[in-house]
Design a protein around this motif. Structure first.
Motif, short mmCIF file in Angstrom:
data_model
loop_
_atom_site.label_atom_id
_atom_site.label_comp_id
_atom_site.label_asym_id
_atom_site.label_seq_id
_atom_site.Cartn_x
_atom_site.Cartn_y
_atom_site.Cartn_z
N CYS A 25 0.83 -1.21 0.00
CA CYS A 25 0.00 0.00 0.00
C CYS A 25 0.86 1.26 0.00
CB CYS A 25 -0.94 0.00 1.20
SG CYS A 25 -2.35 -1.11 1.03
N TYR A 83 -5.35 -0.06 -3.73
CA TYR A 83 -4.96 -0.40 -2.35
C TYR A 83 -5.47 -1.80 -1.99
CZ TYR A 83 -3.43 4.33 -1.00
OH TYR A 83 -2.76 5.51 -0.88
N ALA A 84 -6.76 -2.02 -2.22
CA ALA A 84 -7.36 -3.31 -1.85
C ALA A 84 -6.71 -4.44 -2.64
CB ALA A 84 -8.86 -3.28 -2.10
N LEU A 138 -10.88 -6.52 -8.38
CA LEU A 138 -10.35 -5.20 -8.04
C LEU A 138 -9.40 -4.69 -9.12
CD1 LEU A 138 -9.76 -6.05 -4.31
CD2 LEU A 138 -11.38 -4.34 -5.16
#
Length: 322
Positions: A25, A83-84, A138
């Motif tokens: 991240c 991020y995820a 994602l």
């Protein structure tokens, strides 16, 4: 993480997943603008012969025009799902790599701690495939959000208000099948990258430490090893990365079976073949400069931060338990 410091008990898979996710991240915040530029360059002139006018001349031009027309928000498009995705991908890749490697070593009758190039590559590819599978929805919406530009569009345009809106829109239109679109391309891309990322990192670090060039727990050791790894990843992964971007972003139509299918490509291999046929093999490497600008700092920050975070975490954990 592979080759963790030898103090205290080894990290569990959950602890490795957590440290890897945090490190990734941090890295993606820095590398996302280059990822946006890479995505748009990969889609520019898709399946077109030479002579097509370019919207973006190069990686720097893409980032400059994106900032001028869309501001910081444009340069950081897709950051939320990024991020995820990074937590799932690199948490899996960094967290599962060492358990996979040790177990493969034991399976073939070698010592778990022994560093073997062959088992390292297998473990890297396998852990990367796990992360890519978990994070596919994602990455799908991230790629589409990064490709979208209200000012200078290239490729098919998908406008989503948020990550949740993107996921719900795709699910309503295509069901679960839509959310796993391109998973074969994602596994191919990440397996290729992961097969060289951690092995090249560990081999470089072991080389530097075993020859007393740099100390084992030095940030310079982590940095140098990460830089070599970043170059290896970019070279190996670029064609599959281009295929992934195009497969994800292609428009869809209702097929004979009533399901939505891509209008341009059947799968990543079909994409690579059609790209080479229309644009030459150079088409595979569109956006490679932007890709290197993304992958080099991303790899350096991820792997360096991961080792530093592991060191810090183990000090805190082992001191608390003593």
């Amino acid at each position: 993480m592979a080759s963790p410091p030898a103090m205290g008990r080894p990290l569990s898979t959950a602890e490795g997943f957590m440290c890897g996710g945090i490190a990734a991240c941090i890295a993606v915040t820095v590398s996302n603008p280059a990822e946006v530029a890479k995505t748009r360059l990969q889609l520019q002139g898709e399946l077109a012969k030479s002579g097509v006018e370019k919207v973006y001349k190069n990686a720097f031009d893409a980032m400059g025009k994106t900032y001028k027309n869309e501001g910081i928000r444009g340069m950081q498009r897709g950051l939320g799902p990024a991020y995820a995705y990074q937590i799932l991908l690199n948490g899996s890749r960094l967290g599962f790599y060492e358990p996979f490697r040790r177990n493969i070593n034991k399976f073939i009758g070698r010592r778990p701690e022994e560093q073997l190039g062959s088992t390292a590559i297998i473990a890297g590819a396998t852990s990367g495939a796990v992360g890519a599978s978990l994070g596919n929805p994602l990455f799908l919406i991230k790629a589409r959000m990064q490709a979208y530009s209200p000012a200078l569009p290239v490729g098919a345009q998908h406008h989503y208000k948020s990550s949740f809106h993107a996921l719900s829109t795709i699910f309503r239109a295509e069901g679960l099948r839509g959310l796993v679109r391109g998973i074969d391309a994602a596994i191919l891309r990440t397996s290729m990258g992961s097969s060289v990322q951690l092995p090249s990192y560990n081999l470089t670090k072991n080389f530097l430490v075993s020859r007393d060039i740099l100390p084992a727990n030095s940030a310079w050791t982590f940095l140098a090893s990460s830089a070599v790894s970043g170059v290896c990843v970019c070279i190996v992964m670029q064609p599959a990365d281009t295929a992934l971007t195009r497969v994800y972003n292609q428009p869809t139509v209702v097929g004979p079976n009533g399901q939505l299918v891509g209008t341009l490509y059947k799968n990543p291999i079909d994409c690579l073949w059609k790209t080479a046929k229309a644009e030459g093999f150079r088409g595979w490497y569109k956006g490679s400069t932007a890709h290197f600008m993304r992958i080099a700092p991303h790899t350096i920050i991820t792997l360096t931060a991961n080792d530093l975070i592991i060191n810090l975490y183990k000090r805190i954990r082992d001191n608390d338990s003593s």
